[in-house]
Write a protein that holds these residues in place. Sequence first.
Motif, PDB file in Angstrom:
ATOM      1  N   ALA A   8       0.844  -1.186   0.000  1.00 36.03           N
ATOM      2  CA  ALA A   8       0.000   0.000   0.000  1.00 36.03           C
ATOM      3  C   ALA A   8       0.881   1.238   0.000  1.00 36.03           C
ATOM      4  O   ALA A   8       1.962   1.248   0.587  1.00 36.03           O
ATOM      5  CB  ALA A   8      -0.904   0.010   1.228  1.00 36.03           C
ATOM      6  N   ASP A   9       0.413   2.255  -0.676  1.00 32.61           N
ATOM      7  CA  ASP A   9       1.128   3.515  -0.654  1.00 32.61           C
ATOM      8  C   ASP A   9       0.925   4.171   0.699  1.00 32.61           C
ATOM      9  O   ASP A   9      -0.201   4.233   1.207  1.00 32.61           O
ATOM     10  CB  ASP A   9       0.615   4.453  -1.745  1.00 32.61           C
ATOM     11  CG  ASP A   9       0.929   3.926  -3.132  1.00 32.61           C
ATOM     12  OD1 ASP A   9       1.929   3.196  -3.259  1.00 32.61           O
ATOM     13  OD2 ASP A   9       0.183   4.261  -4.076  1.00 32.61           O
ATOM     14  N   PRO A  10       1.985   4.693   1.295  1.00 33.08           N
ATOM     15  CA  PRO A  10       1.816   5.368   2.584  1.00 33.08           C
ATOM     16  C   PRO A  10       1.098   6.701   2.398  1.00 33.08           C
ATOM     17  O   PRO A  10       1.261   7.386   1.394  1.00 33.08           O
ATOM     18  CB  PRO A  10       3.251   5.576   3.067  1.00 33.08           C
ATOM     19  CG  PRO A  10       4.063   5.608   1.827  1.00 33.08           C
ATOM     20  CD  PRO A  10       3.371   4.682   0.860  1.00 33.08           C
ATOM     21  N   VAL A  11       0.295   7.043   3.365  1.00 33.92           N
ATOM     22  CA  VAL A  11      -0.385   8.328   3.346  1.00 33.92           C
ATOM     23  C   VAL A  11       0.593   9.352   3.884  1.00 33.92           C
ATOM     24  O   VAL A  11       1.012   9.286   5.038  1.00 33.92           O
ATOM     25  CB  VAL A  11      -1.664   8.280   4.206  1.00 33.92           C
ATOM     26  CG1 VAL A  11      -2.345   9.625   4.219  1.00 33.92           C
ATOM     27  CG2 VAL A  11      -2.590   7.200   3.698  1.00 33.92           C
ATOM     28  N   LEU A  12       0.988  10.284   3.024  1.00 35.05           N
ATOM     29  CA  LEU A  12       2.018  11.238   3.416  1.00 35.05           C
ATOM     30  C   LEU A  12       1.469  12.336   4.311  1.00 35.05           C
ATOM     31  O   LEU A  12       2.055  12.656   5.335  1.00 35.05           O
ATOM     32  CB  LEU A  12       2.660  11.837   2.163  1.00 35.05           C
ATOM     33  CG  LEU A  12       3.350  10.814   1.259  1.00 35.05           C
ATOM     34  CD1 LEU A  12       3.897  11.505   0.022  1.00 35.05           C
ATOM     35  CD2 LEU A  12       4.453  10.098   1.995  1.00 35.05           C
ATOM     36  N   GLN A  63     -16.934  13.246   1.028  1.00 38.75           N
ATOM     37  CA  GLN A  63     -16.042  12.147   1.392  1.00 38.75           C
ATOM     38  C   GLN A  63     -15.442  11.474   0.165  1.00 38.75           C
ATOM     39  O   GLN A  63     -14.316  10.986   0.209  1.00 38.75           O
ATOM     40  CB  GLN A  63     -16.779  11.127   2.260  1.00 38.75           C
ATOM     41  CG  GLN A  63     -17.235  11.679   3.583  1.00 38.75           C
ATOM     42  CD  GLN A  63     -16.119  12.284   4.408  1.00 38.75           C
ATOM     43  OE1 GLN A  63     -14.978  11.860   4.370  1.00 38.75           O
ATOM     44  NE2 GLN A  63     -16.452  13.318   5.161  1.00 38.75           N
ATOM     45  N   LEU A  64     -16.163  11.469  -0.938  1.00 40.77           N
ATOM     46  CA  LEU A  64     -15.623  10.940  -2.183  1.00 40.77           C
ATOM     47  C   LEU A  64     -14.516  11.842  -2.711  1.00 40.77           C
ATOM     48  O   LEU A  64     -13.484  11.370  -3.199  1.00 40.77           O
ATOM     49  CB  LEU A  64     -16.738  10.799  -3.210  1.00 40.77           C
ATOM     50  CG  LEU A  64     -16.436  10.001  -4.465  1.00 40.77           C
ATOM     51  CD1 LEU A  64     -16.121   8.559  -4.094  1.00 40.77           C
ATOM     52  CD2 LEU A  64     -17.609  10.052  -5.413  1.00 40.77           C
ATOM     53  N   PHE A  65     -14.702  13.148  -2.586  1.00 43.24           N
ATOM     54  CA  PHE A  65     -13.692  14.114  -3.010  1.00 43.24           C
ATOM     55  C   PHE A  65     -12.425  14.000  -2.173  1.00 43.24           C
ATOM     56  O   PHE A  65     -11.329  14.271  -2.657  1.00 43.24           O
ATOM     57  CB  PHE A  65     -14.267  15.532  -2.916  1.00 43.24           C
ATOM     58  CG  PHE A  65     -13.291  16.598  -3.307  1.00 43.24           C
ATOM     59  CD1 PHE A  65     -12.951  16.786  -4.633  1.00 43.24           C
ATOM     60  CD2 PHE A  65     -12.724  17.419  -2.349  1.00 43.24           C
ATOM     61  CE1 PHE A  65     -12.055  17.766  -4.998  1.00 43.24           C
ATOM     62  CE2 PHE A  65     -11.822  18.397  -2.699  1.00 43.24           C
ATOM     63  CZ  PHE A  65     -11.485  18.577  -4.037  1.00 43.24           C
ATOM     64  N   ARG A  66     -12.578  13.594  -0.937  1.00 41.95           N
ATOM     65  CA  ARG A  66     -11.431  13.454  -0.032  1.00 41.95           C
ATOM     66  C   ARG A  66     -10.439  12.428  -0.561  1.00 41.95           C
ATOM     67  O   ARG A  66      -9.239  12.578  -0.391  1.00 41.95           O
ATOM     68  CB  ARG A  66     -11.929  13.064   1.355  1.00 41.95           C
ATOM     69  CG  ARG A  66     -10.872  13.039   2.409  1.00 41.95           C
ATOM     70  CD  ARG A  66     -11.516  12.869   3.779  1.00 41.95           C
ATOM     71  NE  ARG A  66     -10.522  12.926   4.806  1.00 41.95           N
ATOM     72  CZ  ARG A  66      -9.932  11.856   5.325  1.00 41.95           C
ATOM     73  NH1 ARG A  66     -10.282  10.667   4.910  1.00 41.95           N
ATOM     74  NH2 ARG A  66      -9.020  11.983   6.256  1.00 41.95           N
ATOM     75  N   GLY A  67     -10.915  11.367  -1.186  1.00 39.41           N
ATOM     76  CA  GLY A  67     -10.055  10.394  -1.826  1.00 39.41           C
ATOM     77  C   GLY A  67      -9.461   9.335  -0.916  1.00 39.41           C
ATOM     78  O   GLY A  67      -8.593   8.583  -1.346  1.00 39.41           O
ATOM     79  N   GLU A  68      -9.899   9.244   0.297  1.00 36.03           N
ATOM     80  CA  GLU A  68      -9.397   8.241   1.246  1.00 36.03           C
ATOM     81  C   GLU A  68     -10.371   7.080   1.292  1.00 36.03           C
ATOM     82  O   GLU A  68     -11.562   7.272   1.542  1.00 36.03           O
ATOM     83  CB  GLU A  68      -9.248   8.869   2.624  1.00 36.03           C
ATOM     84  CG  GLU A  68      -8.824   7.920   3.695  1.00 36.03           C
ATOM     85  CD  GLU A  68      -7.366   7.517   3.592  1.00 36.03           C
ATOM     86  OE1 GLU A  68      -7.044   6.389   4.012  1.00 36.03           O
ATOM     87  OE2 GLU A  68      -6.570   8.309   3.087  1.00 36.03           O
TER      88      GLU A  68
END
Length: 102
Positions: A8-12, A63-68
């Motif tokens: 998984a890509d880390p959340v920076l 929440q969809l725009f947030r992208g998480e």
Amino acid sequence: MGDNGRMADPVLAPRSPFVGLVVTWAVAAVGAILIGVVAPDDRLMTWYAIGFGICVLLSFAVQLFRGETRGFILRVSAGSLGALLVMGIVSAGFGIAALFGA
């Protein structure tokens, strides 16, 4: 070389999940106040239902725009439930004010 499993890509720099919730709740409060002031008395609950539906769609969109992806359903449901509570409290306030002739 073997397969080491999914990576998984880390959340920076994760964004705060509360911003989207507060936006939804604020829109619910403003919408409920506008509905209570502008809508005719015989159509009040219809407009509150329409306003709540808009808040649910707004919660989903924010929440969809947030992208998480983690916790997406929890955040959407928290935004929707908070909007329902805010609109319920505001509408109860208008109902109590109507009882006392204010």
